[in-house]
Enzyme design. Structure first.
Site, PDB file in Angstrom:
ATOM      1  N   SER A 151       0.854  -1.305  -0.028  1.00 36.46           N
ATOM      2  CA  SER A 151      -0.116   0.049  -0.148  1.00 36.46           C
ATOM      3  C   SER A 151       1.093   1.251  -0.142  1.00 36.46           C
ATOM      4  O   SER A 151       1.994   1.125   0.639  1.00 36.46           O
ATOM      5  CB  SER A 151      -0.879  -0.174   1.302  1.00 36.46           C
ATOM      6  OG  SER A 151      -1.598   1.321   1.286  1.00 36.46           O
ATOM      7  N   TYR A 164      -3.017  -1.586   9.751  1.00 37.25           N
ATOM      8  CA  TYR A 164      -3.226  -2.136   8.294  1.00 37.25           C
ATOM      9  C   TYR A 164      -1.826  -1.845   7.886  1.00 37.25           C
ATOM     10  O   TYR A 164      -1.126  -2.935   7.177  1.00 37.25           O
ATOM     11  CB  TYR A 164      -4.162  -1.660   7.719  1.00 37.25           C
ATOM     12  CG  TYR A 164      -4.240  -1.678   6.168  1.00 37.25           C
ATOM     13  CD1 TYR A 164      -4.605  -2.905   5.553  1.00 37.25           C
ATOM     14  CD2 TYR A 164      -3.743  -0.742   5.241  1.00 37.25           C
ATOM     15  CE1 TYR A 164      -4.748  -3.131   4.309  1.00 37.25           C
ATOM     16  CE2 TYR A 164      -3.961  -1.019   3.971  1.00 37.25           C
ATOM     17  CZ  TYR A 164      -4.174  -2.108   3.607  1.00 37.25           C
ATOM     18  OH  TYR A 164      -4.146  -2.378   2.013  1.00 37.25           O
TER      19      TYR A 164
END
Length: 259
Positions: A151, A164
């Site tokens: 990400s 996350y």
């Protein structure tokens, strides 16, 4: 286990986790366009998986959908047996490519994140990736390719996503170690790190929230949020032989977000 057209004997075979929606779906169909036969996983929505199989069939290519929960490592041995069956249907015994894309989000402030919250993102985003690769090494061809999806949030920060993003950071470190350890087999291992993509991920927060979409567009050099088809074709290209010398890299696909 829906399938489509017969595979050629020399076709490359890919496994894409989380291939029923969003970037995973785009990756499956982009690989099909390059004549790569794909096995992909879905967690619970078989109807969406069947749509991907049908879309591949309309293009004259083959796809196989298998159920897998990345958070349940104990199910991986049974999954590998299902995978062997799918490979047999594709007239193959081994994989050439693995794309670890499956995942889920967690939006919680650091001081409100529980042990159970952290355990869930750990199991899905790191433990699952770690042990799925381990289980698949015996059936991954020498000279194969592994792509782990990370990400943009490992480079820039957004409050409330620390758990996350931390797991994605762990995946990036794992990628570099695997590139070194699997190098003797000629297997490349890279990370693809998307920016904000307008999908149903996180409940469609980027796609369906106009204000957030405008904020993302304002901080992106190309002036918009990403779309699944901004990422899937890039992954398919990275798996091609044209990129055989790219290894141990983190490649951000964000349109120039937060630069």
């Amino acid at each position: 286990m829906p399938v489509t057209m017969p595979a050629g004997k020399n076709a490359k075979i890919a496994l894409v986790t989380g291939g029923s929606r969003g970037m995973g779906r785009s990756t499956v169909l982009s690989l099909a366009a390059r004549d790569v036969q794909t096995i992909f996983t879905y967690n619970s929505n078989k109807a969406e998986a069947d749509k991907v199989v049908a879309s591949a069939a309309l293009a004259g290519h083959r796809a196989v959908a298998l159920q897998l929960d990345m958070g349940q490592v104990g199910s991986f041995d049974a999954f590998v047996e299902d995978l062997r069956g799918a490979l047999d249907m594709l007239h193959a015994t081994r994989l050439d490519f693995l794309v670890n894309n499956a995942g889920m989000s967690l939006h919680k402030p650091f001081d409100q994140t529980s042990v159970d919250d952290l355990d869930l993102v750990f199991r899905v985003h790191f433990q699952g990736v770690f042990f799925l690769i381990q289980k698949l090494l015996p059936i991954l061809n020498d000279g194969g390719r592994i792509i782990n999806i990370s990400s943009g949030l490992t480079r820039f920060t957004s409050p409330g996503i620390s758990a996350y993003a931390s797991m994605k950071g762990a995946v990036e470190v794992l990628t570099r170690y695997l590139a070194k350890e699997l190098g003797p087999r000629g297997i490349t291992v890279n990370t693809v790190a998307p920016g904000a993509i307008a999908t149903d991920f996180s409940g469609g927060i980027v796609r369906d929230n106009p204000e957030l979409n405008r904020q993302v567009s304002a901080m992106t050099a190309l002036g918009r949020a990403g779309q699944p088809d901004d990422v899937g074709p890039m992954i398919a290209a990275l798996l091609s032989d044209d990129n055989r010398w790219v290894n141990a890299q983190r490649i951000e696909v964000s349109g120039g977000m937060v630069i």
